[in-house]
Design an enzyme around this catalytic site. Structure first.
Site, PDB file in Angstrom:
ATOM      1  N   GLY A  18       0.805  -1.213   0.000  1.00 50.48           N
ATOM      2  CA  GLY A  18       0.000   0.000   0.000  1.00 50.48           C
ATOM      3  C   GLY A  18       0.841   1.267   0.000  1.00 50.48           C
ATOM      4  N   ALA A  19       1.869   1.306   0.820  1.00 48.02           N
ATOM      5  CA  ALA A  19       2.679   2.520   0.934  1.00 48.02           C
ATOM      6  C   ALA A  19       3.459   2.778  -0.346  1.00 48.02           C
ATOM      7  CB  ALA A  19       3.624   2.413   2.128  1.00 48.02           C
ATOM      8  N   PHE A 120     -13.997  -0.090  16.092  1.00 44.76           N
ATOM      9  CA  PHE A 120     -12.727  -0.804  16.190  1.00 44.76           C
ATOM     10  C   PHE A 120     -12.076  -0.460  17.517  1.00 44.76           C
ATOM     11  CE2 PHE A 120      -9.625  -3.110  13.549  1.00 44.76           C
ATOM     12  CZ  PHE A 120     -10.453  -3.627  12.572  1.00 44.76           C
ATOM     13  N   GLN A 241       3.470  -5.195  18.220  1.00 46.15           N
ATOM     14  CA  GLN A 241       2.074  -5.394  18.595  1.00 46.15           C
ATOM     15  C   GLN A 241       1.707  -6.870  18.541  1.00 46.15           C
ATOM     16  OE1 GLN A 241      -1.419  -3.770  16.099  1.00 46.15           O
ATOM     17  NE2 GLN A 241      -1.504  -2.782  18.101  1.00 46.15           N
ATOM     18  N   HIS A 243      -1.442  -9.046  18.339  1.00 45.01           N
ATOM     19  CA  HIS A 243      -2.870  -8.933  18.061  1.00 45.01           C
ATOM     20  C   HIS A 243      -3.608  -9.941  18.920  1.00 45.01           C
ATOM     21  CE1 HIS A 243      -6.697  -8.751  16.025  1.00 45.01           C
ATOM     22  NE2 HIS A 243      -6.265  -7.762  15.266  1.00 45.01           N
ATOM     23  N   LEU A 253      -4.684 -14.374  11.122  1.00 47.11           N
ATOM     24  CA  LEU A 253      -5.408 -13.341  11.865  1.00 47.11           C
ATOM     25  C   LEU A 253      -6.927 -13.439  11.750  1.00 47.11           C
ATOM     26  CD1 LEU A 253      -4.992 -10.476  13.351  1.00 47.11           C
ATOM     27  CD2 LEU A 253      -5.696  -9.550  11.161  1.00 47.11           C
ATOM     28  N   THR A 255      -9.720 -10.604  12.297  1.00 46.24           N
ATOM     29  CA  THR A 255      -9.765  -9.151  12.479  1.00 46.24           C
ATOM     30  C   THR A 255     -10.508  -8.716  13.750  1.00 46.24           C
ATOM     31  OG1 THR A 255     -10.517  -7.047  11.555  1.00 46.24           O
ATOM     32  CG2 THR A 255     -11.813  -8.977  10.997  1.00 46.24           C
ATOM     33  N   GLU A 256     -10.029  -7.587  14.296  1.00 45.13           N
ATOM     34  CA  GLU A 256     -10.706  -6.931  15.404  1.00 45.13           C
ATOM     35  C   GLU A 256     -12.110  -6.501  14.979  1.00 45.13           C
ATOM     36  OE1 GLU A 256      -7.996  -4.420  17.870  1.00 45.13           O
ATOM     37  OE2 GLU A 256      -9.165  -2.844  16.927  1.00 45.13           O
ATOM     38  N   ARG A 287      -5.270  -2.930  21.583  1.00 43.51           N
ATOM     39  CA  ARG A 287      -4.740  -4.282  21.445  1.00 43.51           C
ATOM     40  C   ARG A 287      -3.741  -4.688  22.527  1.00 43.51           C
ATOM     41  NH1 ARG A 287      -4.079  -4.158  14.885  1.00 43.51           N
ATOM     42  NH2 ARG A 287      -6.327  -4.188  14.532  1.00 43.51           N
ATOM     43  N   HIS A 354       2.024  -9.247  15.340  1.00 42.40           N
ATOM     44  CA  HIS A 354       1.230  -8.742  14.232  1.00 42.40           C
ATOM     45  C   HIS A 354       1.863  -7.557  13.519  1.00 42.40           C
ATOM     46  CE1 HIS A 354      -2.395  -7.836  12.012  1.00 42.40           C
ATOM     47  NE2 HIS A 354      -2.557  -6.677  12.595  1.00 42.40           N
ATOM     48  N   ARG A 399      -0.098   0.525  18.216  1.00 43.53           N
ATOM     49  CA  ARG A 399      -0.904   1.041  17.110  1.00 43.53           C
ATOM     50  C   ARG A 399      -2.375   0.729  17.330  1.00 43.53           C
ATOM     51  NH1 ARG A 399      -2.997  -1.233  12.184  1.00 43.53           N
ATOM     52  NH2 ARG A 399      -2.003  -3.233  12.577  1.00 43.53           N
ATOM     53  N   SER A 404      -2.959   1.580  10.390  1.00 47.21           N
ATOM     54  CA  SER A 404      -1.829   1.280   9.514  1.00 47.21           C
ATOM     55  C   SER A 404      -2.187   1.518   8.051  1.00 47.21           C
ATOM     56  CB  SER A 404      -1.354  -0.152   9.684  1.00 47.21           C
ATOM     57  OG  SER A 404      -0.397  -0.431   8.691  1.00 47.21           O
ATOM     58  N   LEU A 405      -3.330   1.003   7.629  1.00 48.70           N
ATOM     59  CA  LEU A 405      -3.717   1.251   6.232  1.00 48.70           C
ATOM     60  C   LEU A 405      -3.771   2.756   5.985  1.00 48.70           C
ATOM     61  CD1 LEU A 405      -6.479  -1.455   5.540  1.00 48.70           C
ATOM     62  CD2 LEU A 405      -4.064  -1.491   4.886  1.00 48.70           C
TER      63      LEU A 405
HETATM   64  C1  LIG Z   1      -3.330 -10.206   8.586  1.00 45.64           C
HETATM   65  C2  LIG Z   1      -3.205  -8.722   8.737  1.00 45.64           C
HETATM   66  C3  LIG Z   1      -4.340  -7.925   8.813  1.00 45.64           C
HETATM   67  C4  LIG Z   1      -4.230  -6.550   8.947  1.00 45.64           C
HETATM   68  N1  LIG Z   1      -5.370  -5.780   8.993  1.00 45.64           N
HETATM   69  C5  LIG Z   1      -5.255  -4.429   9.061  1.00 45.64           C
HETATM   70  C6  LIG Z   1      -6.411  -3.588   9.029  1.00 45.64           C
HETATM   71  O1  LIG Z   1      -7.537  -4.062   8.941  1.00 45.64           O
HETATM   72  N2  LIG Z   1      -6.242  -2.261   9.098  1.00 45.64           N
HETATM   73  C7  LIG Z   1      -5.003  -1.700   9.174  1.00 45.64           C
HETATM   74  O2  LIG Z   1      -4.916  -0.483   9.205  1.00 45.64           O
HETATM   75  N3  LIG Z   1      -3.899  -2.459   9.190  1.00 45.64           N
HETATM   76  C8  LIG Z   1      -3.989  -3.810   9.133  1.00 45.64           C
HETATM   77  N4  LIG Z   1      -2.856  -4.575   9.149  1.00 45.64           N
HETATM   78  C9  LIG Z   1      -1.549  -3.929   9.066  1.00 45.64           C
HETATM   79  C10 LIG Z   1      -1.271  -3.489   7.647  1.00 45.64           C
HETATM   80  O3  LIG Z   1      -1.938  -4.319   6.747  1.00 45.64           O
HETATM   81  C11 LIG Z   1       0.202  -3.508   7.310  1.00 45.64           C
HETATM   82  O4  LIG Z   1       0.902  -2.819   8.288  1.00 45.64           O
HETATM   83  C12 LIG Z   1       0.431  -2.816   5.985  1.00 45.64           C
HETATM   84  O5  LIG Z   1      -0.355  -3.397   4.991  1.00 45.64           O
HETATM   85  C13 LIG Z   1       1.877  -2.793   5.539  1.00 45.64           C
HETATM   86  O6  LIG Z   1       1.928  -2.190   4.267  1.00 45.64           O
HETATM   87  P1  LIG Z   1       3.282  -1.758   3.572  1.00 45.64           P
HETATM   88  O7  LIG Z   1       2.940  -1.091   2.299  1.00 45.64           O
HETATM   89  O8  LIG Z   1       4.111  -1.015   4.548  1.00 45.64           O
HETATM   90  O9  LIG Z   1       4.024  -3.138   3.322  1.00 45.64           O
HETATM   91  P2  LIG Z   1       3.585  -4.483   2.574  1.00 45.64           P
HETATM   92  O10 LIG Z   1       2.210  -4.470   2.083  1.00 45.64           O
HETATM   93  O11 LIG Z   1       4.006  -5.587   3.463  1.00 45.64           O
HETATM   94  O12 LIG Z   1       4.501  -4.456   1.300  1.00 45.64           O
HETATM   95  C14 LIG Z   1       5.891  -4.573   1.351  1.00 45.64           C
HETATM   96  C15 LIG Z   1       6.402  -4.536  -0.056  1.00 45.64           C
HETATM   97  O13 LIG Z   1       7.804  -4.454  -0.041  1.00 45.64           O
HETATM   98  C16 LIG Z   1       8.335  -5.393  -0.942  1.00 45.64           C
HETATM   99  N5  LIG Z   1       9.676  -5.715  -0.479  1.00 45.64           N
HETATM  100  C17 LIG Z   1      10.071  -6.055   0.759  1.00 45.64           C
HETATM  101  N6  LIG Z   1      11.385  -6.256   0.784  1.00 45.64           N
HETATM  102  C18 LIG Z   1      11.842  -6.029  -0.466  1.00 45.64           C
HETATM  103  C19 LIG Z   1      13.118  -6.070  -1.082  1.00 45.64           C
HETATM  104  N7  LIG Z   1      14.219  -6.411  -0.425  1.00 45.64           N
HETATM  105  N8  LIG Z   1      13.211  -5.783  -2.395  1.00 45.64           N
HETATM  106  C20 LIG Z   1      12.103  -5.466  -3.116  1.00 45.64           C
HETATM  107  N9  LIG Z   1      10.879  -5.404  -2.580  1.00 45.64           N
HETATM  108  C21 LIG Z   1      10.756  -5.679  -1.265  1.00 45.64           C
HETATM  109  C22 LIG Z   1       7.362  -6.524  -0.934  1.00 45.64           C
HETATM  110  O14 LIG Z   1       7.495  -7.300  -2.096  1.00 45.64           O
HETATM  111  C23 LIG Z   1       6.061  -5.760  -0.889  1.00 45.64           C
HETATM  112  O15 LIG Z   1       5.717  -5.335  -2.182  1.00 45.64           O
HETATM  113  C24 LIG Z   1      -2.965  -5.957   9.027  1.00 45.64           C
HETATM  114  C25 LIG Z   1      -1.820  -6.759   8.957  1.00 45.64           C
HETATM  115  C26 LIG Z   1      -1.928  -8.128   8.828  1.00 45.64           C
HETATM  116  C27 LIG Z   1      -0.692  -8.957   8.797  1.00 45.64           C
END
Ligand SMILES: Cc1cc2nc3c(=O)[nH]c(=O)nc-3n(C[C@H](O)[C@H](O)[C@H](O)COP(=O)(O)OP(=O)(O)OC[C@H]3O[C@@H](n4cnc5c(N)ncnc54)[C@H](O)[C@@H]3O)c2cc1C
Ligand code: SF4
Ligand code: SF4
Ligand code: FES
Lengths: 589, 233
Positions: A18-19, A120, A241, A243, A253, A255-256, A287, A354, A399, A404-405
């Site tokens: 997402g980020a 939540f 964290q 969960h 997981l 969800t909450e 949490r 988590h 958190r 996080s999203l």
């Molecule tokens: C099961 C679960 C449910 C969740 N539910 C919620 C929710 O309902 N609401 C909420 O706000 N948060 C929730 N969270 C937390 C949230 O989803 C995550 O913190 C968030 O999605 C992380 O996003 P990100 O973009 O930082 O990383 P990620 O989505 O993990 O993406 C990381 C990216 O980096 C890439 N990458 C990593 N290392 C390398 C490398 N060395 N070289 C190239 N690419 C690399 C990967 O391929 C991937 O594309 C949940 C988390 C989990 C595990």
């Protein structure tokens, strides 16, 4: 560096969760030449697994204000969050979520046609008075909906993805500026130098340092490892964290949002124990708090099941209608991974690792900030971080769910904007690459290639996971953590001698796992050392020998430096951007 | 518990051609899914290559052909699998190594349907409104995880992967047609009005049979065909 191919871009983004994808959109649409690297196809990033929702004070169901959201986030963070960043995130939330909707995200709706919102944990109206419906949801697949929408929008913007490329190391020049990364193309096994004016890390979390976690296999903290090796400190790594509701035994997981929809936790005696601990928020307390209560119930012999080692999440009283409509994937997960149909039976759950609150130190603009001389926060030119790998710090010591999203899209966008600005104003042309830009990465690969009489990757990884699970869990104490520090140092020594049998080039997953382990180890060592040092209890860091929060001595962020494994500290930002400071008080729910 | 496997192996660095390897692995009681078993196999033989990430059926990484049927290893129970368990890469796509296939063509087709909401009117300051009923139209469409189980079980896709959009892409096409916020239905139908892109689907239903998310591409394809007919009438 003779035979290493080089490629040049305005910006390189490492990570397509997402980020990373929110930032990519910003840069692509601004017309900058951008490369987005990901270990997996973008929609396979772990953001896809997020279930419950994304927070924003839209007030579609009940009155809400961003100031209330800010208050909850500060309190949830146990006053370790930076209040300028928290204000920025909560104030921006409504427009960030509306923007996702405009991008096409398939949110659920309320009768008025607006986005559906559910309650939540820790989200309240009027500064803690009562729960509020703030989590914007697409059933229990919010992360999937968000990630696919961002990918789709990037298809529209013609973003250039480097799929199944793994970044190996950060390239810094003599001034310490970041000028690119080295990366491994998995399909060919070739290493490249990617030369850039600005680099963003959005590599997600390192949840796999624990034995039991809700995280994916690929969540190996690569961004943290690359930073640690390049002299960038890691912030607040003691805060992980747990969960409350991971499926007992499986880690997957629940969800909450289940509790948001009315699900409740029961101990082995069938008692709704959260009423005892948190009379106002009950099952929807934050949490860290709920996880501790659950662990206490089990420790004191009131667990459920044959071994009294878990508690139960009951939701059958919601009825099949609500479960099938609002929580369809949860039902599927419970059937597949717990062997129970929640329409009829409760789900066995335990607190499960988590989310990583700490990470690469940034400010609310996504710029990476490190101490230099007397100044605790000096920008690293050309380097940005966002998402779970970054520490802005909006989550502090704990958190809130759905934040996080929100963090991903708010800081993904602001980091993207900062990069555009930096490239236009300060870095119109590339800074030259250092002479030996790829040498370090090549030497790491060569070491692995030539290692004899070494350690199995799987053995070392298991040893690390066991240590962290045992020594840096829900409840911590001095003796246990001191042991953890010693043990993890031993594991780290073993990790220097890992060995693989597969020596081929094409799609060598053994090599990838070994390289990932290097990153996991950095995160694990940082976690253990920072945890052992913090002599208080705050948020997710619960210390049996120091049970109170100690604002006089410990209201500060830790910074871990890998090269000599020392810790430094920097103050929490107590000055919000426009509103009044929210002073610390005791957390009750 | 011991488990027997027959696994498709091919490493272009060392093998002249692919072969089926017989192997056996001792499973722990916690190894409940096929992915757990593969991970355990990999501990013994680190050259075995396959994709995996979420281990809970949402990322779409570990689609493979299991005892003749496409599915995700991480949600397939080991209990009940006929032994030796025969595992092959997804059919119809070029194999890169072992169970890893080249998915370029699959994603190209997905991208070709313009998988994003098109709406040229300036967005309001709040949401584009959508009633819960209109939103329900997207259920069963948006949940696709792009695992390619469906398209690689579809004979029409095997023969014409470059010309036939395939079930996953067509499901996505209908997802946007069905979205009340999207205003490009006509353009989308034009894009599919072609002897191959849509009309190569002969409703064989293999796709429905294998989708791990219980989606129904055939039904979505039928709806697109209906709209085409209506448009002419
Ligand atoms: C099961 C679960 C449910 C969740 N539910 C919620 C929710 O309902 N609401 C909420 O706000 N948060 C929730 N969270 C937390 C949230 O989803 C995550 O913190 C968030 O999605 C992380 O996003 P990100 O973009 O930082 O990383 P990620 O989505 O993990 O993406 C990381 C990216 O980096 C890439 N990458 C990593 N290392 C390398 C490398 N060395 N070289 C190239 N690419 C690399 C990967 O391929 C991937 O594309 C949940 C988390 C989990 C595990
Ligand atoms: S129904 Fe159509 S798309 Fe599905 S398998 Fe058959 S031919 Fe392929
Ligand atoms: S429709 Fe089903 S089988 Fe096809 S790609 Fe999507 S999730 Fe996979
Ligand atoms: S590993 Fe993600 S779907 Fe199986």
């Amino acid at each position: 560096m003779a035979n290493v191919a080089k490629r040049q871009f305005d910006a390189v983004i490492v990570g397509a969760g997402g980020a990373g994808m929110r930032a990519a959109l910003q840069l692509s649409e601004a017309g900058l030449k951008t490369a987005v690297l990901s270990k997996v196809f973008p929609t396979r990033s772990h953001t896809v697994a997020a279930q419950g929702g994304i927070s924003a004070s839209l007030g579609n169901v009940q009155e809400d204000k961003w100031e209330w959201h800010m208050y909850d986030t500060v309190k949830g963070s146990d006053w370790l969050g930076d209040q300028d960043a928290i204000e920025f995130m909560c104030k921006t939330a409504p427009e960030a979520v509306i923007e996702l909707e405009h991008f096409g995200m398939p949110f659920d709706r309320v009768e008025s046609g607006r986005i559906y919102q559910r309650p939540f944990g820790g989200h309240t109206a009027n500064f803690g008075e009562k729960p509020v419906q703030r989590a914007c949801a697409a059933a229990d697949r919010t992360g999937h909906a968000l990630l696919h929408t961002l990918y789709q929008r990037n298809v529209r913007a013609n973003t250039q993805f480097f799929v199944e490329w793994m970044a190996l190391d950060l390239i810094r020049d003599a001034d310490g500026d970041v000028v690119g990364v080295t990366a491994l193309e998995m399909e060919t096994g070739e290493v490249y130098v990617l030369h850039a004016k600005a680099v963003l890390f959005a590599t997600g979390g390192a949840g796999r340092i624990y034995a039991a976690s809700t995280n994916a296999f690929i969540n190996t903290g690569d961004g943290l490892g690359m930073c640690a090796r390049a002299g960038i400190p890691l912030e607040d790594m003691e805060f992980w964290q747990f969960h409350p509701t991971g499926v007992a035994g499986a880690g997957v997981l629940i969800t909450e949002g289940v509790r948001g929809e009315g699900g409740i936790l029961l101990n082995g005696n069938g008692e709704r124990f959260m009423e005892r601990y948190a009379p106002t928020l009950k099952d929807l307390a934050p949490r860290d708090f709920v996880s501790r209560c659950m662990a206490l119930e089990v420790l004191e012999g009131r667990g459920a099941g044959k071994n009294k080692d878990h508690v139960l999440l009951k939701l059958d009283h919601l009825g099949p209608e609500v479960i099938n409509h609002r929580l369809p994937s949860i039902r599927e997960i419970a059937i597949k991974f717990a062997g129970v149909d929640p329409i009829k039976e409760p789900i066995p759950v335990i607190p499960t690792t988590h989310y990583q609150m700490g990470g690469i130190p940034t400010n609310y603009l996504g710029e990476v900030m490190v101490p230099k001389g007397d100044n605790p926060e000096v920008r690293v030119n050309g380097f940005y971080a966002a998402g779970e790998c970054a520490c802005a710090s909006v989550h502090g010591a704990n958190r809130l769910g759905t934040n996080s999203l929100l963090d991903l899209v708010v800081f993904g966008k602001s980091a993207g904007d900062s990069m555009i600005d930096f490239i236009k104003r300060e870095r119109p042309v590339h800074k030259p690459l250092p002479e030996n830009a790829a040498d370090y990465s090549l030497s790491r690969i060569a070491r692995l290639e030539n290692q004899t009489g070494g350690e199995e990757v799987n053995d070392v990884r298991s040893a690390m996971q066991k240590t962290i699970q045992l020594r840096a869990g829900v409840f911590r104490n001095s003796e246990n953590m001191a042991l953890g520090v010693k043990e993890i140092a031993e594991v780290a020594e073993r990790a220097k001698r890992t060995q693989i049998k597969d020596k081929s080039k094409v799609w060598n997953t053994a090599r990838i796992e070994a390289l990932e382990l290097d990153n996991l180890i950095e995160a694990a060592v940082a976690t253990m050392i920072a945890a052992d040092a913090r002599k208080e209890s705050r948020g997710a860091h619960s210390h049996d020998d120091f049970q109170k929060r100690d604002d006089d001595n410990w209201m500060k962020h830790s910074l871990f430096f890998s090269h000599d494994r020392h810790l430094d500290y920097k103050p929490v930002h107590t000055k919000p951007l426009t509103v009044d400071y929210i002073p610390p008080k005791e957390r009750t729910f | 518990m011991k488990m027997q496997f027959k696994i498709y192996r091919y490493n272009p660095d060392v093998d002249a051609k692919p072969y089926m390897q017989d192997c056996e692995v001792e499973l722990e009681p916690t190894d409940k899914k096929l992915l757990d078993a593969l991970v355990r196999l990999k501990v013994v033989d680190d050259t075995l290559s396959f994709r995996r990430s979420c281990r809970e059926g949402v990322c779409g990484s570990d689609a493979m052909n299991i005892n003749g049927k496409n599915g995700l290893a991480c949600v397939t129970d080991v209990a009940g699998l006929k032994q030796p368990v025969e595992i092959r890469p997804l059919p119809g796509l070029p194999v890169i190594r072992d169970l890893i296939v080249d998915m370029t063509q699959f994603f190209k087709q997905y991208n070709s349907i313009k998988p994003y909401v098109i709406n040229d009117t300036p967005p309001p300051s709040h949401e584009r409104l959508q009633s819960p009923k209109d939103r329900e139209e997207l259920d069963g469409l948006y949940e696709c995880i792009l695992c390619a189980c469906c398209s690689t079980s579809c004979p029409s896709f095997w023969w014409n992967p470059d010309k036939f959009v395939g079930p996953a892409g067509l499901l996505a096409a209908y997802r946007f047609i069905a979205d009340t916020r999207d205003t490009a239905t006509n353009e989308r139908l034009d894009n599919l009005e072609d002897p191959y892109r849509l009309f190569r689907c002969h409703s064989i239903m293999n796709c429905v049979d294998v989708c791990p998310k219980h989606l129904n591409p055939t039904k979505a394809i039928g709806k697109i065909k209906e709209l085409m007919v209506k448009r002419i009438a």
